[in-house]
Motif scaffolding. Structure first.
Motif, short mmCIF file in Angstrom:
data_model
loop_
_atom_site.label_atom_id
_atom_site.label_comp_id
_atom_site.label_asym_id
_atom_site.label_seq_id
_atom_site.Cartn_x
_atom_site.Cartn_y
_atom_site.Cartn_z
N LEU A 132 0.83 -1.20 0.00
CA LEU A 132 0.00 0.00 0.00
C LEU A 132 0.88 1.26 0.00
CD1 LEU A 132 -2.69 -1.23 2.52
CD2 LEU A 132 -2.97 -0.92 0.05
N PRO A 133 0.31 2.40 -0.37
CA PRO A 133 1.11 3.64 -0.45
C PRO A 133 1.75 4.01 0.89
CG PRO A 133 -1.02 3.92 -1.52
CD PRO A 133 -1.08 2.61 -0.80
N SER A 134 2.77 4.84 0.79
CA SER A 134 3.49 5.29 1.98
C SER A 134 3.48 6.82 2.04
CB SER A 134 4.93 4.78 1.97
OG SER A 134 5.62 5.30 0.83
N GLY A 135 3.98 7.36 3.14
CA GLY A 135 4.05 8.80 3.33
C GLY A 135 5.10 9.16 4.34
N ARG A 136 5.16 10.44 4.69
CA ARG A 136 6.19 10.95 5.60
C ARG A 136 5.58 11.53 6.86
NH1 ARG A 136 8.42 15.70 3.32
NH2 ARG A 136 6.40 15.97 2.34
N TYR A 137 6.26 11.36 7.97
CA TYR A 137 5.98 12.14 9.17
C TYR A 137 6.92 13.34 9.14
CZ TYR A 137 3.49 8.17 11.27
OH TYR A 137 2.60 7.16 11.55
N VAL A 138 6.38 14.54 9.29
CA VAL A 138 7.22 15.74 9.23
C VAL A 138 6.94 16.65 10.42
CG1 VAL A 138 7.46 15.71 6.72
CG2 VAL A 138 5.55 16.96 7.77
N ALA A 139 7.98 17.37 10.81
CA ALA A 139 7.85 18.46 11.78
C ALA A 139 8.15 19.74 11.03
CB ALA A 139 8.81 18.27 12.94
N LEU A 140 7.33 20.75 11.22
CA LEU A 140 7.52 22.03 10.53
C LEU A 140 7.69 23.15 11.55
CD1 LEU A 140 4.97 20.42 8.82
CD2 LEU A 140 5.76 22.12 7.19
N PHE A 141 8.50 24.14 11.18
CA PHE A 141 8.65 25.33 12.01
C PHE A 141 8.99 26.51 11.11
CE2 PHE A 141 12.49 22.76 12.18
CZ PHE A 141 13.51 23.63 11.82
N ARG A 142 8.80 27.72 11.63
CA ARG A 142 9.01 28.93 10.83
C ARG A 142 10.49 29.18 10.60
NH1 ARG A 142 5.03 33.75 12.67
NH2 ARG A 142 6.78 34.88 11.79
N ASN A 143 10.83 29.60 9.38
CA ASN A 143 12.23 29.85 9.07
C ASN A 143 12.67 31.27 9.42
OD1 ASN A 143 11.01 31.37 7.11
ND2 ASN A 143 11.70 30.13 5.38
#
Length: 303
Positions: free
Chosen positions: A275-286
Motif C-alpha cells: 500500500l502507499p506510503s508517506g512521511r511524518y514531518v515536523a515544521l517550524f518557521r524559518n
C-alpha cells in the motif's frame, strides 16, 4: 522644531494619557505622579515640537490639530512597544520552559505520545502546550501566526508543504490494515490481495482525511471498493472497534525508526501489492529562532 524621533518617550507617555482622559489631574492620578509633573511634561513636549497641543476650555482639554497628529504618532509607538513586549515574553517563556506543539489527533496517538512521555521524564520543568487540529490549512495557520513552535503532520505528498516553512522529516509510514487475533486470527501470516481485503469489513476514519482518501483511491484504481462497516472520528475508536471484532482496522503503520511495538491483541495484515506510503514531518518557521525546548524535543527523534 526638533525631529520627533528624538523625543523623550516619557513626555509622550504623559501626553498620551492626558489626551486619553482629557485632564491633567486625571492623568496624574492614573500615572501616579503629581499634577505639576504632568503640566511640566506637556509644556516640555510643546516646547520640543514647537506646537500648541491642547486647547483649554471649561476645565477640559481638547487636542489641537497638531496634538492629534502627535497623539496618533504616540499611539503607534506605544502599540509597537507593547507588541514587542508580548513577543519578548513569548520568547523568554520558550527559552525558559515552554514547548508549544500542534498536531492532528492521529499523530498524537501514533508517534507523539511516547516521545512526549520521554521528554517529560527528562525535562519535567518544561510546560508542554498541545493544540489539536485535524484540518490541514488551520494547522498551518497556527504555525504561521506563531501560536505554536512545532507542527507535526503525516502527509503522502513528497513535495514541500509550504516553501516558507522549514520541514524536518522524522520518518515514514505505510497505510495498512490490522486486526484482532481473537476475531480474525486465521488471517495472521497470510499475504492478502486487494480483492481479498475488499471482501472484509473495514473499520476506518470518516471521509476527509489522508488515510481514508488514499486507501479509497488505491482500491478504486484496482476497480474495487472498501467494505466499510464502521466509520470513526479517531484512531483510538478505530482500534477499539477493531478489537471488538467489527472488522479489520485501517490506519498508518509507522516504519523504522518510528515503528512502535505491536499491541498483543492486534496484528498487522500483510498486503500484496504494498500500500502507499508517506512521511511524518515536523515544521517550524524559518524567520524565527527555534526555541531550545523545541530543538531538544526534535533531537529525541534522532536518538
Amino acid at each position: 522644531m526638533k525631529p520627533l524621533s528624538d523625543v523623550n518617550l516619557e513626555l509622550l507617555r504623559v501626553f498620551r494619557k492626558t489626551a486619553q482622559v482629557g485632564s491633567m489631574t486625571e492623568a496624574a492620578r492614573h500615572l501616579f505622579i503629581t499634577q505639576s509633573a504632568v503640566s511640566h511634561a506637556v509644556a516640555d513636549l510643546e516646547a520640543f515640537t514647537g506646537c500648541r497641543l491642547f486647547l483649554r476650555a471649561h476645565r477640559r482639554l481638547t487636542l489641537t490639530a497638531e496634538g492629534r497628529a502627535v497623539l496618533e504618532t504616540a499611539e503607534s509607538i506605544f502599540s509597537a512597544l507593547e507588541g514587542g513586549e508580548e513577543k519578548l515574553k513569548v520568547l523568554r517563556a520558550q527559552k525558559t520552559g515552554l514547548l508549544r506543539i500542534g498536531c492532528p489527533f492521529l499523530i498524537l496517538q501514533t508517534i507523539l505520545t511516547p516521545q512526549l512521555a520521554r521528554f517529560h521524564r527528562r525535562h519535567p520543568e518544561v510546560e508542554v502546550r498541545l493544540t489539536i487540529e485535524n484540518r490541514m490549512q488551520p494547522m498551518l495557520e497556527l504555525l504561521r501566526s506563531n501560536r505554536i513552535d512545532l507542527l507535526f503532520l503525516a502527509t503522502p505528498a513528497p513535495a514541500l508543504l509550504d516553501p516558507q516553512l522549514v520541514e524536518h522529516c522524522l520518518g515514514y509510514y505505510r497505510y495498512g490494515f490490522f486486526a484482532s487475533r481473537e476475531n480474525f486470527g486465521a488471517l495472521e501470516g497470510r499475504v492478502l490481495s486487494l480483492k481479498e481485503l475488499s471482501e472484509l469489513p473495514v473499520v476506518i476514519l470518516r471521509p476527509g482525511n489522508n488515510t481514508r482518501d488514499c486507501l479509497e483511491k488505491k482500491f478504486a484504481e484496482a476497480g474495487l471498493r472498501l467494505r466499510v462497516s464502521v466509520e470513526t472520528d479517531t484512531m483510538a475508536f478505530t482500534k477499539e472497534y477493531t478489537r471488538a471484532g467489527f472488522g479489520i482496522g485501517a490506519g498508518l503503520i509507522p516504519e523504522p525508526p518510528l515503528r512502535i511495538e505491536d499491541e498483543p491483541d492486534l496484528f498487522r495484515l500483510q498486503v500484496d501489492p504494498p500500500l502507499p506510503s508517506g512521511r511524518y514531518v515536523a515544521l517550524f518557521r524559518n524567520d524565527l529562532e527555534l526555541p531550545q525546548t523545541a530543538e531538544v524535543f526534535l533531537a529525541q527523534f534522532q536518538a
